[in-house]
Write an enzyme that holds these catalytic residues in place. Structure first.
Site, PDB file in Angstrom:
ATOM      1  N   LYS A 285       2.798  32.148 -39.585  1.00 52.31           N
ATOM      2  CA  LYS A 285       2.086  31.820 -40.834  1.00 52.31           C
ATOM      3  C   LYS A 285       1.299  33.034 -41.333  1.00 52.31           C
ATOM      4  CE  LYS A 285       3.506  27.810 -41.873  1.00 52.31           C
ATOM      5  NZ  LYS A 285       4.220  27.604 -43.150  1.00 52.31           N
TER       6      LYS A 285
ATOM      7  N   SER B  69      -1.811  28.022 -42.739  1.00 51.04           N
ATOM      8  CA  SER B  69      -2.419  27.097 -41.787  1.00 51.04           C
ATOM      9  C   SER B  69      -3.679  27.700 -41.189  1.00 51.04           C
ATOM     10  CB  SER B  69      -1.411  26.838 -40.662  1.00 51.04           C
ATOM     11  OG  SER B  69      -2.028  26.199 -39.575  1.00 51.04           O
TER      12      SER B  69
ATOM     13  N   TYR C 204       3.565  29.956 -33.749  1.00 49.96           N
ATOM     14  CA  TYR C 204       3.490  29.255 -35.032  1.00 49.96           C
ATOM     15  C   TYR C 204       2.458  29.925 -35.946  1.00 49.96           C
ATOM     16  CZ  TYR C 204       2.070  25.900 -38.527  1.00 49.96           C
ATOM     17  OH  TYR C 204       1.719  25.336 -39.734  1.00 49.96           O
TER      18      TYR C 204
HETATM   19  C1  WQD Z   1      -6.392  17.417 -32.776  1.00 54.17           C
HETATM   20  C2  WQD Z   1      -7.408  17.188 -31.673  1.00 54.17           C
HETATM   21  C3  WQD Z   1      -6.567  17.632 -29.466  1.00 54.17           C
HETATM   22  C4  WQD Z   1      -3.678  14.372 -29.397  1.00 54.17           C
HETATM   23  C5  WQD Z   1      -2.362  21.400 -34.674  1.00 54.17           C
HETATM   24  C6  WQD Z   1      -1.887  22.801 -34.822  1.00 54.17           C
HETATM   25  C7  WQD Z   1      -2.333  23.362 -36.127  1.00 54.17           C
HETATM   26  C8  WQD Z   1      -1.891  22.480 -37.264  1.00 54.17           C
HETATM   27  C9  WQD Z   1      -2.310  21.074 -37.060  1.00 54.17           C
HETATM   28  C10 WQD Z   1       0.137  22.612 -38.417  1.00 54.17           C
HETATM   29  C11 WQD Z   1      -7.366  18.278 -30.605  1.00 54.17           C
HETATM   30  C12 WQD Z   1      -6.920  16.184 -29.632  1.00 54.17           C
HETATM   31  C13 WQD Z   1      -4.642  15.274 -29.762  1.00 54.17           C
HETATM   32  C14 WQD Z   1      -3.977  13.379 -28.404  1.00 54.17           C
HETATM   33  C15 WQD Z   1      -6.191  14.305 -28.243  1.00 54.17           C
HETATM   34  N1  WQD Z   1      -0.480  22.520 -37.365  1.00 54.17           N
HETATM   35  N2  WQD Z   1      -5.875  15.255 -29.183  1.00 54.17           N
HETATM   36  N3  WQD Z   1      -5.228  13.414 -27.869  1.00 54.17           N
HETATM   37  O1  WQD Z   1      -4.166  20.983 -32.202  1.00 54.17           O
HETATM   38  O2  WQD Z   1      -6.023  20.748 -33.901  1.00 54.17           O
HETATM   39  O3  WQD Z   1      -3.785  21.417 -34.648  1.00 54.17           O
HETATM   40  O4  WQD Z   1      -1.904  20.621 -35.775  1.00 54.17           O
HETATM   41  O5  WQD Z   1       0.888  22.661 -39.151  1.00 54.17           O
HETATM   42  O6  WQD Z   1      -1.813  24.610 -36.235  1.00 54.17           O
HETATM   43  O7  WQD Z   1      -2.420  23.581 -33.770  1.00 54.17           O
HETATM   44  O8  WQD Z   1      -4.105  19.124 -33.948  1.00 54.17           O
HETATM   45  O9  WQD Z   1      -3.651  16.732 -33.979  1.00 54.17           O
HETATM   46  O10 WQD Z   1      -2.707  18.115 -32.100  1.00 54.17           O
HETATM   47  O11 WQD Z   1      -5.136  17.696 -32.187  1.00 54.17           O
HETATM   48  O12 WQD Z   1      -7.303  14.286 -27.698  1.00 54.17           O
HETATM   49  O13 WQD Z   1      -3.162  12.562 -28.043  1.00 54.17           O
HETATM   50  O14 WQD Z   1      -7.056  15.983 -31.008  1.00 54.17           O
HETATM   51  O15 WQD Z   1      -6.954  18.118 -28.212  1.00 54.17           O
HETATM   52  O16 WQD Z   1      -8.677  18.487 -30.197  1.00 54.17           O
HETATM   53  P1  WQD Z   1      -4.586  20.616 -33.560  1.00 54.17           P
HETATM   54  P2  WQD Z   1      -3.801  17.861 -33.064  1.00 54.17           P
END
Ligand code: WQD
Length: 438
Positions: free
Chosen positions: A150, A118, A146
């Site tokens: 990885k 990841s 997490y």
């Molecule tokens: C994306 C962007 C939020 C929800 C995570 C893990 C990573 C990987 C993928 C894997 C961010 C913003 C989110 C919402 C928002 N995991 N957001 N409103 O945090 O980049 O990555 O998932 O297996 O390890 O850390 O992904 O989809 O949570 O967020 O504004 O309701 O969307 O702040 O900028 P993230 P995400």
């Protein structure tokens, strides 16, 4: 010959199962169905129901009668927040479970692997500009359990591959989204796109976590990758691992690249594409066609032509005896294709020429960043509703931007993403409307 796919009934694994079958590979699935669903698997796929932490289940899967020769390891826990609350659970499943799989692979003599890693291994990378692309040599410094599990997993795979002469790839996924078909949507509302859809469903306004980041529109930037593209990257990875395992040249050395480039340049000055093409024309017309196209700087036809000539990617030659080219003609094609592979890398501007010796980590992203507001805009278009959002505080631990450099994936796997953001939001929306238990 079959690939064991752990976690093959999950969101990503189920896409890869279908694509591996379509690529002519046999697969066996090991899944404890904790988050996976058996009905995502085609009926002919053998499913062993069990956890990767259960040694007997892992052994049974590896000993399946179809003859497992490689493992794609998806089975893992993947919620960042939960990993902070229950770190030992994450270490137990993601690292302890992986250790069981690796030990049983050593025991069974299975020596080819593709590991699901990841972008979380990078944490909050220290880049001159946060929007700079992250390469595989950017230092890894995970900021949550997490990501740590990885990274530890990659290290364990790399050390095992080195000690036992395996061929292994760790694919570092960026933000996976969308669905390859409506029945294969992400069942959990844990990431941005499904969280927005879940909010709309519940009649709430979706939340944007912060609009005061140092990014073009103030919201966080991520590299969203369509799950169908990610799946295709796995098929390419399996081919490269198989080819390297069979001793084919997956990447030629730097001198070969220079040699091939010099020859092509020479050819191009006399007659565009001429000399290099003529050189092999008698033996291998398709490779000659590829050489000509390359010398004229056209990459896609070259890639297709070499693929036709070798039955494989130019970067990953199918070994003789495995349904690929054989004998003298095979050697000629192999040589030409190996040079063309290097040359293609040069033509598309890839400086690095990675070679799979035992283990390599490869970013899987598009190389393009999208902001939260851009994702919202795409979702508005997909859903056909100009819904409002609430801008709230930043979420703890969110880096302003994470964008992949995808050059190594192109150079090594011959893979690049085909789908854009709208494909992801359209397919996520289509899948959301038919999700089970809605
Ligand atoms: C994306 C962007 C939020 C929800 C995570 C893990 C990573 C990987 C993928 C894997 C961010 C913003 C989110 C919402 C928002 N995991 N957001 N409103 O945090 O980049 O990555 O998932 O297996 O390890 O850390 O992904 O989809 O949570 O967020 O504004 O309701 O969307 O702040 O900028 P993230 P995400």
């Amino acid at each position: 010959m079959a690939w064991l796919i752990t976690g093959g009934a999950g969101y990503i694994g189920a896409h890869v199962v279908r694509d591996m079958l379509a690529a002519g590979r046999e697969v066996v699935v090991l899944d404890d169905l904790s988050t996976g669903r058996a009905d995502r698997l085609p009926a002919r796929v053998p499913l062993i129901k069990g956890s990767i932490t259960n040694r007997r289940a892992v052994r049974r899967a590896l000993q399946h009668e179809s003859g497992v020769t490689g493992v794609m390891h998806f089975a893992a826990r993947k919620q960042v927040g939960e990993s902070v609350q229950r770190p030992l659970h994450y270490w137990g499943e993601n690292v302890g479970g992986l250790q069981v799989v690796l030990e049983e692979m050593v025991e069974a003599g299975v020596d080819q692997m593709v590991f699901s890693s990841s972008a979380a291994v990078y944490g909050q990378p220290d880049l001159p500009d946060p929007l700079d692309r992250i390469t595989e040599t950017t230092p890894c410094a995970p900021i949550n359990p997490y990501g740590a599990t990885k990274l530890a997993g990659e290290w364990m795979v790399a050390a095992t591959a080195a000690a036992h002469g395996w061929k292994a790839l760790s694919l570092r996924y960026f933000n996976v989204a969308g669905a390859g078909s409506p029945d294969l949507g992400d069942p959990a509302a844990l990431n941005l796109i499904p969280m927005v859809l879940a909010a709309l469903d519940a009649g709430r306004r979706p939340l944007v976590f912060g609009d005061d980041y140092d990014t073009p529109d103030g919201s966080c930037v991520r590299d969203y990758i369509h799950v169908a593209d990610l799946s295709a990257a796995h098929v390419a990875a399996a081919r490269v691992v198989e080819a390297a395992h069979a001793g084919a040249v997956v990447r030629s050395p730097q001198e070969k690249l220079q040699q091939a480039a010099a020859r092509a340049e020479q050819a191009a000055t006399r007659l565009p594409g001429g000399a290099l093409a003529v050189e092999v024309a008698n033996q291998v017309p398709a490779a000659a066609e590829a050489a000509a196209a390359l010398a004229m700087g056209r990459v896609p036809p070259a890639v297709r032509a070499v693929e036709r000539a070798t039955g494989a990617l130019p970067w990953a030659l199918r070994p003789s005896g495995a349904g690929g080219v054989t004998g003298q003609a095979g050697e000629i094609v192999a040589e030409v294709a190996s040079q063309l592979g290097s040359l293609a890398a040069k033509v598309v501007g890839v400086e690095e020429a990675p070679r799979l010796v035992d283990h390599l980590a490869v970013n899987v992203g598009t190389g393009r960043g999208s902001s939260v507001f851009e994702v919202i805009e795409a979702l508005r278009a997909s859903v056909g509703d100009d819904f409002a959002v609430d801008i709230v505080e930043r979420r703890a631990g969110d880096p302003p931007a994470l964008v992949a450099a995808a050059d190594r994936a192109l150079a090594l796997l011959g893979w690049r993403a085909k789908h854009g953001l709208r494909d992801m939001t359209d397919s996520a929306w289509a899948a959301w409307q038919v999700r089970p238990g809605r």
